[in-house]
Every structure is written in structure tokens, then in C-alpha cells.
Design a protein around this motif. Structure first.
Motif, PDB file in Angstrom:
ATOM      1  N   THR A  87       2.836   0.423   8.687  1.00  0.00           N
ATOM      2  CA  THR A  87       4.319   0.656   8.196  1.00  0.00           C
ATOM      3  C   THR A  87       4.625   0.169   6.723  1.00  0.00           C
ATOM      4  N   ASN A  88       3.923  -0.754   6.357  1.00  0.00           N
ATOM      5  CA  ASN A  88       4.341  -1.113   4.810  1.00  0.00           C
ATOM      6  C   ASN A  88       2.870  -1.814   4.397  1.00  0.00           C
ATOM      7  N   CYS A  89       3.223  -1.969   3.284  1.00  0.00           N
ATOM      8  CA  CYS A  89       2.078  -3.160   2.266  1.00  0.00           C
ATOM      9  C   CYS A  89       1.945  -4.183   3.015  1.00  0.00           C
ATOM     10  N   THR A  90       2.909  -5.157   3.369  1.00  0.00           N
ATOM     11  CA  THR A  90       2.807  -6.361   4.105  1.00  0.00           C
ATOM     12  C   THR A  90       1.736  -6.322   5.304  1.00  0.00           C
TER      13      THR A  90
ATOM     14  N   PRO B 224      -6.351  -7.128   2.209  1.00  0.00           N
ATOM     15  CA  PRO B 224      -5.682  -8.041   1.256  1.00  0.00           C
ATOM     16  C   PRO B 224      -5.340  -7.622  -0.223  1.00  0.00           C
ATOM     17  N   ASP B 225      -6.497  -6.858  -0.520  1.00  0.00           N
ATOM     18  CA  ASP B 225      -6.448  -6.289  -1.861  1.00  0.00           C
ATOM     19  C   ASP B 225      -5.911  -4.932  -2.284  1.00  0.00           C
ATOM     20  N   GLY B 226      -5.586  -4.406  -1.250  1.00  0.00           N
ATOM     21  CA  GLY B 226      -5.069  -2.873  -1.032  1.00  0.00           C
ATOM     22  C   GLY B 226      -6.293  -2.056  -1.000  1.00  0.00           C
TER      23      GLY B 226
ATOM     24  N   ALA C  66      -3.203   1.862  -3.375  1.00  0.00           N
ATOM     25  CA  ALA C  66      -2.044   1.617  -2.454  1.00  0.00           C
ATOM     26  C   ALA C  66      -2.168  -0.117  -2.270  1.00  0.00           C
ATOM     27  N   CYS C  67      -0.788  -0.582  -2.470  1.00  0.00           N
ATOM     28  CA  CYS C  67      -0.608  -2.063  -1.996  1.00  0.00           C
ATOM     29  C   CYS C  67      -1.629  -3.062  -2.829  1.00  0.00           C
ATOM     30  N   GLU C  68      -1.922  -2.572  -4.138  1.00  0.00           N
ATOM     31  CA  GLU C  68      -2.673  -3.647  -5.059  1.00  0.00           C
ATOM     32  C   GLU C  68      -1.808  -4.936  -5.410  1.00  0.00           C
ATOM     33  N   ARG C  69      -2.367  -5.894  -5.491  1.00  0.00           N
ATOM     34  CA  ARG C  69      -1.413  -6.959  -6.130  1.00  0.00           C
ATOM     35  C   ARG C  69      -1.643  -7.156  -7.474  1.00  0.00           C
TER      36      ARG C  69
END
Length: 53
Positions: free
Chosen positions: A18-21, A28-30, A50-53
Motif C-alpha cells: 500500500t505504501n513505503c511503510t 528495509p532498504d527499498g 522506490a522507498c529508499e531511505r
């Protein structure tokens, strides 16, 4: 006679989060754009990751 059934494990298909969370709980690293869980809407900086920190 063998029935042709599709696998339920999802192998070879896309993964949906649904989302990056939610995605980071598993990755954890996208994920890169080549990954089944990648979604362009989660790639804010448009660097194909996507969703990298």
C-alpha cells in the motif's frame, strides 16, 4: 489427467504494498525498478529506486 492450476505463492508475479511503510517491513532498504514490488508512485525522486531511505 493433470489439471493446469496457477500457483498461489505469487512466484513470478508482482508484489503489492500500500505504501513505503508497508514495503519497508519486508524490504528495509527499498527496491529497484527491476524488483516485483517496485511501484513508480513510491519512487518520489524518480531514480528508479522506490522507498529508499
Amino acid at each position: 489427467m493433470k489439471r493446469n492450476t496457477s500457483p498461489t505463492s505469487g512466484t513470478g508475479s508482482t508484489e503489492f504494498f500500500t505504501n513505503c511503510t508497508e514495503l519497508r517491513k519486508k524490504y528495509p532498504d527499498g527496491v529497484p525498478s527491476t524488483h516485483p514490488a517496485y511501484q513508480a508512485k513510491m519512487d518520489r525522486d524518480h531514480d528508479n529506486y522506490a522507498c529508499e531511505r
